[in-house]
Write an enzyme that holds these catalytic residues in place. Structure first.
Site, PDB file in Angstrom:
ATOM      1  N   ASP A  54      -6.719  -6.179   4.387  1.00 39.74           N
ATOM      2  CA  ASP A  54      -6.235  -4.938   4.348  1.00 39.74           C
ATOM      3  C   ASP A  54      -6.232  -4.152   5.611  1.00 39.74           C
ATOM      4  OD1 ASP A  54      -5.217  -2.449   3.656  1.00 39.74           O
ATOM      5  OD2 ASP A  54      -7.011  -1.680   2.514  1.00 39.74           O
ATOM      6  N   SER A  63       0.782  -1.110  -0.069  1.00 44.29           N
ATOM      7  CA  SER A  63       0.191   0.025   0.094  1.00 44.29           C
ATOM      8  C   SER A  63       0.997   1.280  -0.135  1.00 44.29           C
ATOM      9  CB  SER A  63      -1.077  -0.134   1.239  1.00 44.29           C
ATOM     10  OG  SER A  63      -1.480   1.461   1.448  1.00 44.29           O
ATOM     11  N   MET A  69      -9.028   8.433  -0.245  1.00 41.84           N
ATOM     12  CA  MET A  69      -9.856   8.691   0.984  1.00 41.84           C
ATOM     13  C   MET A  69     -10.501  10.052   0.768  1.00 41.84           C
ATOM     14  SD  MET A  69      -7.725   7.272   4.207  1.00 41.84           S
ATOM     15  CE  MET A  69      -6.709   5.929   4.173  1.00 41.84           C
ATOM     16  N   ASP A  79      -4.564   3.706  -1.898  1.00 45.91           N
ATOM     17  CA  ASP A  79      -5.980   4.174  -0.982  1.00 45.91           C
ATOM     18  C   ASP A  79      -6.389   5.433  -1.127  1.00 45.91           C
ATOM     19  OD1 ASP A  79      -6.160   1.750   0.645  1.00 45.91           O
ATOM     20  OD2 ASP A  79      -3.994   2.229   1.606  1.00 45.91           O
ATOM     21  N   MET A 120     -12.374   4.499  -0.723  1.00 44.25           N
ATOM     22  CA  MET A 120     -12.816   4.840   0.543  1.00 44.25           C
ATOM     23  C   MET A 120     -13.556   6.073   0.585  1.00 44.25           C
ATOM     24  SD  MET A 120      -9.813   3.314   2.729  1.00 44.25           S
ATOM     25  CE  MET A 120      -8.684   3.615   1.697  1.00 44.25           C
ATOM     26  N   HIS A 149      -8.462   1.293  -4.165  1.00 42.57           N
ATOM     27  CA  HIS A 149      -9.171   0.936  -2.767  1.00 42.57           C
ATOM     28  C   HIS A 149     -10.265   2.511  -2.697  1.00 42.57           C
ATOM     29  CE1 HIS A 149      -9.644   0.027   1.616  1.00 42.57           C
ATOM     30  NE2 HIS A 149     -11.015   0.153   0.911  1.00 42.57           N
ATOM     31  N   HIS A 204      -1.322  -1.396  -4.239  1.00 38.40           N
ATOM     32  CA  HIS A 204      -2.681  -0.974  -3.530  1.00 38.40           C
ATOM     33  C   HIS A 204      -2.507   0.479  -3.487  1.00 38.40           C
ATOM     34  CE1 HIS A 204      -6.118  -1.989  -0.942  1.00 38.40           C
ATOM     35  NE2 HIS A 204      -5.746  -0.780  -0.314  1.00 38.40           N
ATOM     36  N   MET A 237     -11.657  -5.575   5.302  1.00 42.98           N
ATOM     37  CA  MET A 237     -10.644  -4.758   6.054  1.00 42.98           C
ATOM     38  C   MET A 237     -10.583  -5.250   7.452  1.00 42.98           C
ATOM     39  SD  MET A 237     -10.214  -2.249   4.212  1.00 42.98           S
ATOM     40  CE  MET A 237      -9.581  -1.342   5.098  1.00 42.98           C
TER      41      MET A 237
HETATM   42  C1  DX5 Z   1      -6.539   1.528   5.848  1.00 42.58           C
HETATM   43  C2  DX5 Z   1      -6.028   1.324   4.430  1.00 42.58           C
HETATM   44  C3  DX5 Z   1      -4.979   0.410   4.332  1.00 42.58           C
HETATM   45  C4  DX5 Z   1      -3.712   0.788   4.842  1.00 42.58           C
HETATM   46  C5  DX5 Z   1      -2.940  -0.384   5.417  1.00 42.58           C
HETATM   47  O1  DX5 Z   1      -7.545   2.753   5.525  1.00 42.58           O
HETATM   48  O2  DX5 Z   1      -6.854   0.944   3.497  1.00 42.58           O
HETATM   49  O3  DX5 Z   1      -4.722   0.085   3.029  1.00 42.58           O
HETATM   50  O4  DX5 Z   1      -2.948   1.614   3.945  1.00 42.58           O
HETATM   51  O5  DX5 Z   1      -1.812   0.144   5.936  1.00 42.58           O
HETATM   52  P1  DX5 Z   1      -1.063  -0.792   7.265  1.00 42.58           P
HETATM   53  O6  DX5 Z   1      -0.490  -2.108   6.641  1.00 42.58           O
HETATM   54  O7  DX5 Z   1      -0.184   0.425   7.650  1.00 42.58           O
HETATM   55  O8  DX5 Z   1      -2.132  -1.115   8.295  1.00 42.58           O
HETATM   56 ZN    ZN Z   2      -6.484  -0.019   1.271  1.00 42.55          ZN
END
Ligand code: DX5
Ligand code: ZN
Length: 215
Positions: free
Chosen positions: A173, A8, A37, A35, A68, A66, A33, A137
């Protein structure tokens, strides 16, 4: 099961993103990956399609994006056009799961659904023949570096049962690191997302190998 770690980039050093992507690819990663947000679905903001499109210029590695974000249907096309190979939206954020899967699939991109740690995996049953990827998750989404929620191991096992012999990848994740990864492998899932547990290591290469080889 074949072990497959998807780094990630949330935990990467963005002042040096080219080198940080090369490092995980040289270590053996075949997917990344990403992320996204929105500050609404989760209490944090990251980046959008503009940045993903630029990172796309640096590598051909498989991008799993991903999302969110709330109302994913309004933004799916932008993340597809930015160069995602898999687009994952949240079960909890979608107002019409089948519609959103179809938006992704008609673009020849793989479609994934993510579920929060407290969402019942059986809710995915009606969509099981439509989806390519399920993301479990193991923390509440929003931040890297949180602690792994042990109860979610049961969710992973349940989904491995539910998928039977379908060609669906199951990813996990959040909070996966050298301490928690062995239990995760034992559930039989396919993809393990690791952020801080990889990118914050002194040597990304050594840590990747250690995470792959944990017994
Ligand atoms: C959380 C993210 C994850 C996160 C994982 O909201 O979706 O992908 O980056 O990071 P670690 O491995 O540090 O928990
Ligand atoms: Zn993620």
């Amino acid at each position: 099961m074949t072990r497959n770690i998807s780094p990630s980039i949330l935990s990467a050093d963005f002042t040096n993103i080219r080198e940080q992507i090369d490092a995980v690819q040289n270590a053996g990663a075949t997917r990344l990956h990403i992320d996204v947000m929105d500050g609404h679905f989760v209490p944090n903001l990251t980046f959008g399609p503009f940045i993903i499109k630029q990172i796309r210029e640096l590598t051909n590695i498989h991008f799993e994006t991903h999302l969110m974000i709330e109302n994913p249907d309004q933004y799916l096309q932008k993340y597809i056009d930015a160069g995602s190979d898999t687009v994952i939206f949240h079960y909890e954020a979608s107002t019409d799961i089948s519609r959103d899967i179809n938006i992704i699939k008609k673009n020849n991109v793989l479609a994934g659904i993510a579920i929060n740690p407290d969402t019942d995996p059986n809710l995915l049953k009606p969509y099981i023949n439509q989806i390519d990827y399920i993301l479990v998750m193991s923390v509440f989404p929003g931040f890297g570096g949180q602690s792994f929620i042990l109860d979610t191991l049961e969710t992973m096992k349940r989904l491995v049962e539910l998928k039977e012999d379908r060609e669906i990848l199951i990813g996990v994740d959040g909070g996966v690191n050298l301490k928690t990864i062995a239990e995760v492998y034992r559930t039989g899932i396919d993809i393990v997302i690791v952020g801080s547990g990889l990118y914050k290591a002194d040597s990304i290469n050594d840590r990747f190998r250690d995470l792959m080889n944990v017994s």
